[in-house]
Design a protein around this motif. Sequence first.
Motif, PDB file in Angstrom:
ATOM      1  N   ARG A 217       0.837  -1.028  -0.213  1.00 14.21           N
ATOM      2  CA  ARG A 217       0.259   0.210  -0.046  1.00 14.21           C
ATOM      3  C   ARG A 217       0.369   1.417   0.263  1.00 14.21           C
ATOM      4  N   ASP A 218       1.791   1.282   1.272  1.00 11.81           N
ATOM      5  CA  ASP A 218       2.764   2.148   0.567  1.00 11.81           C
ATOM      6  C   ASP A 218       3.544   2.187  -0.575  1.00 11.81           C
ATOM      7  N   VAL A 219       4.120   1.475  -0.932  1.00  8.70           N
ATOM      8  CA  VAL A 219       4.549   1.842  -2.653  1.00  8.70           C
ATOM      9  C   VAL A 219       3.336   1.971  -4.070  1.00  8.70           C
ATOM     10  N   LEU A 220       2.211   1.545  -3.370  1.00  8.79           N
ATOM     11  CA  LEU A 220       0.753   1.792  -4.626  1.00  8.79           C
ATOM     12  C   LEU A 220       0.339   3.959  -4.427  1.00  8.79           C
ATOM     13  N   LYS A 221       0.758   4.096  -2.987  1.00  5.16           N
ATOM     14  CA  LYS A 221       0.667   5.106  -2.263  1.00  5.16           C
ATOM     15  C   LYS A 221       2.019   6.101  -3.476  1.00  5.16           C
ATOM     16  N   ARG A 222       2.635   5.475  -3.122  1.00  3.75           N
ATOM     17  CA  ARG A 222       3.805   6.420  -3.652  1.00  3.75           C
ATOM     18  C   ARG A 222       4.034   6.664  -5.535  1.00  3.75           C
ATOM     19  N   GLU A 223       3.395   5.354  -5.941  1.00  2.49           N
ATOM     20  CA  GLU A 223       3.087   5.088  -7.547  1.00  2.49           C
ATOM     21  C   GLU A 223       2.139   6.171  -8.154  1.00  2.49           C
ATOM     22  N   VAL A 224       1.408   6.141  -6.821  1.00  2.40           N
ATOM     23  CA  VAL A 224      -0.254   7.447  -7.837  1.00  2.40           C
ATOM     24  C   VAL A 224       0.388   8.307  -7.659  1.00  2.40           C
ATOM     25  N   ALA A 225       1.259   8.733  -7.071  1.00  2.00           N
ATOM     26  CA  ALA A 225       1.588  10.748  -7.097  1.00  2.00           C
ATOM     27  C   ALA A 225       2.686  10.509  -7.822  1.00  2.00           C
ATOM     28  N   MET A 226       3.522   9.746  -8.020  1.00  4.11           N
ATOM     29  CA  MET A 226       4.616   9.932  -9.597  1.00  4.11           C
ATOM     30  C   MET A 226       3.491   9.611 -10.593  1.00  4.11           C
ATOM     31  N   GLY A 281      -2.155 -11.136   0.745  1.00  2.00           N
ATOM     32  CA  GLY A 281      -2.276 -12.157   2.003  1.00  2.00           C
ATOM     33  C   GLY A 281      -2.350 -13.748   1.588  1.00  2.00           C
ATOM     34  N   GLY A 282      -2.597 -14.481   2.353  1.00  2.00           N
ATOM     35  CA  GLY A 282      -2.760 -15.522   1.615  1.00  2.00           C
ATOM     36  C   GLY A 282      -2.261 -16.480   0.750  1.00  2.00           C
ATOM     37  N   ASP A 283      -3.313 -16.660  -0.813  1.00  2.00           N
ATOM     38  CA  ASP A 283      -2.333 -16.808  -2.301  1.00  2.00           C
ATOM     39  C   ASP A 283      -2.863 -16.063  -2.704  1.00  2.00           C
ATOM     40  N   GLU A 284      -2.962 -14.442  -2.323  1.00  2.00           N
ATOM     41  CA  GLU A 284      -3.235 -13.190  -3.032  1.00  2.00           C
ATOM     42  C   GLU A 284      -1.909 -12.939  -3.012  1.00  2.00           C
ATOM     43  N   PHE A 285      -2.174 -12.552  -4.591  1.00  2.00           N
ATOM     44  CA  PHE A 285      -0.648 -12.371  -4.385  1.00  2.00           C
ATOM     45  C   PHE A 285      -0.725 -10.209  -5.061  1.00  2.00           C
ATOM     46  N   CYS A 286      -0.025  -8.935  -5.263  1.00  2.00           N
ATOM     47  CA  CYS A 286      -0.574  -8.443  -6.307  1.00  2.00           C
ATOM     48  C   CYS A 286       0.438  -7.995  -7.037  1.00  2.00           C
ATOM     49  N   ILE A 287       0.972  -6.901  -8.567  1.00  2.00           N
ATOM     50  CA  ILE A 287       2.070  -6.580  -8.685  1.00  2.00           C
ATOM     51  C   ILE A 287       1.945  -4.820  -9.122  1.00  2.00           C
ATOM     52  N   ILE A 288       2.484  -4.176  -8.918  1.00  2.00           N
ATOM     53  CA  ILE A 288       2.440  -3.160  -9.183  1.00  2.00           C
ATOM     54  C   ILE A 288       2.799  -2.516 -10.287  1.00  2.00           C
ATOM     55  N   LEU A 289       2.518  -2.365 -11.624  1.00  2.00           N
ATOM     56  CA  LEU A 289       3.979  -1.932 -12.637  1.00  2.00           C
ATOM     57  C   LEU A 289       3.692  -0.519 -12.994  1.00  2.00           C
ATOM     58  N   PRO A 290       4.435  -0.008 -12.865  1.00  2.00           N
ATOM     59  CA  PRO A 290       4.672   1.678 -12.921  1.00  2.00           C
ATOM     60  C   PRO A 290       4.772   1.627 -14.192  1.00  2.00           C
ATOM     61  N   LYS A 326      -3.543   9.606 -15.505  1.00  2.00           N
ATOM     62  CA  LYS A 326      -3.715  10.471 -14.154  1.00  2.00           C
ATOM     63  C   LYS A 326      -5.097  11.298 -14.199  1.00  2.00           C
ATOM     64  N   ASP A 327      -6.001  11.020 -14.883  1.00  2.00           N
ATOM     65  CA  ASP A 327      -7.353  11.632 -15.796  1.00  2.00           C
ATOM     66  C   ASP A 327      -8.113  10.910 -14.799  1.00  2.00           C
ATOM     67  N   ASP A 328      -7.654   9.874 -14.097  1.00  2.00           N
ATOM     68  CA  ASP A 328      -8.632   8.628 -13.560  1.00  2.00           C
ATOM     69  C   ASP A 328      -8.998   9.455 -12.194  1.00  2.00           C
ATOM     70  N   ASN A 329      -8.051  10.253 -11.898  1.00  2.00           N
ATOM     71  CA  ASN A 329      -7.941  10.719 -10.357  1.00  2.00           C
ATOM     72  C   ASN A 329      -7.527   9.005  -9.783  1.00  2.00           C
ATOM     73  N   PRO A 330      -6.477   8.641  -9.680  1.00  2.00           N
ATOM     74  CA  PRO A 330      -6.815   6.859  -9.158  1.00  2.00           C
ATOM     75  C   PRO A 330      -6.695   7.381  -7.606  1.00  2.00           C
ATOM     76  N   ASP A 331      -7.092   6.460  -6.999  1.00  2.00           N
ATOM     77  CA  ASP A 331      -7.426   5.848  -5.637  1.00  2.00           C
ATOM     78  C   ASP A 331      -6.841   4.474  -4.846  1.00  2.00           C
ATOM     79  N   ILE A 332      -6.030   4.312  -3.967  1.00  2.00           N
ATOM     80  CA  ILE A 332      -5.091   3.102  -3.951  1.00  2.00           C
ATOM     81  C   ILE A 332      -6.579   1.691  -3.814  1.00  2.00           C
TER      82      ILE A 332
END
Length: 356
Positions: A217-226, A281-290, A326-332
Amino acid sequence: MRRTDTTLLEQMQISDVDIVNRKELLGLTDDCFRLLANQRFLIEEKVDEVVDEFYLRQTEIDEISLLIGDADTLTRLRNAQRKYIVDLFAGNYDSEYVNNRLRIGMVHKRIGVEPKLYLSAVRSLKELIVEVLRENITQEATLTETLKALDNLFYFDTTLVFDTYIGSLVGEIETAKRKTEAYAESLEQKVAERTKQLEELAKQDPITGLYNQRAMRDVLKREVAMLKRNNSKLSLIYFDVDNFKEVNDKQGHIKGDEVLKYLSQIMMASLREVDVPCRYGGDEFCIILPDCDIENAEMICERIINKFMQTYKDLSLSVGIVEVTKDDNPDIDMMIKEADNKMYEAKKFEGSKIIA
């Protein structure tokens, strides 16, 4: 110049002017020096008697007897004491004399003679020399002035000896201070390194070594800001292993952990350096792709699925992908929820499936 190449006078920054000032301060005049020098032959004649009696008295004191130790040490001390006594009446009290007195203080400090023991010894020696002078100087006025000069010279010597005591103690304090500061600095560095290690461990999933949900969540917040600053794209992949509970139930948690570790290794091998794989968590994974669009994200997912199913043919992956700009005004939270929803849509299909 090395410290060992300098005299104690130089190390303690005592100049000829300082020596003259000390003599004046303690009432040591040329007349004093002449009076003492006039008794030189008398003292040289009696010096062995004085030294014998001096060490007879000193060895009766347990603390001093322990410091002297053996006969060889006593012999060396007796020879040094003879020279010390004769020098008191040499009539020449220049820088060499002062340097020798400073050395006496340094030696006494090194062998552990406490100031109280040194002063006691000086008092005893002075009494013995005074006895010799009283027995041999017949003129009362000459005796009085000679004893006064001797008294002043003993004060002069004692100040020099205690200068080295104090200087040595200050040096020890400075050395201890430097060591303490160095230790504190080293400890501070170790604490900082350990803190950094603990912070990294707090971000890692212990089984896979990937970032955990909190770090993700920290990384995703940073990447959204960038993303908002750079006007680029960002993709988020959310997936899990279908029917993973059956692996744990039928083959055990060790086998389940083996599957998760292998999957994390595939992810690391399939991603760019800037991509961030995480265990949600568990068997769930996420990948952040800047800076990655949805088409390239799908290609990455297909690569992961193919490699995974080559080893685990009976298992499949359900994958959801979202892309934001950027136009989507994304929220994590919105991104994670949307990707999670798409993953569950993928589960409606048999086998591995990607929903973007």
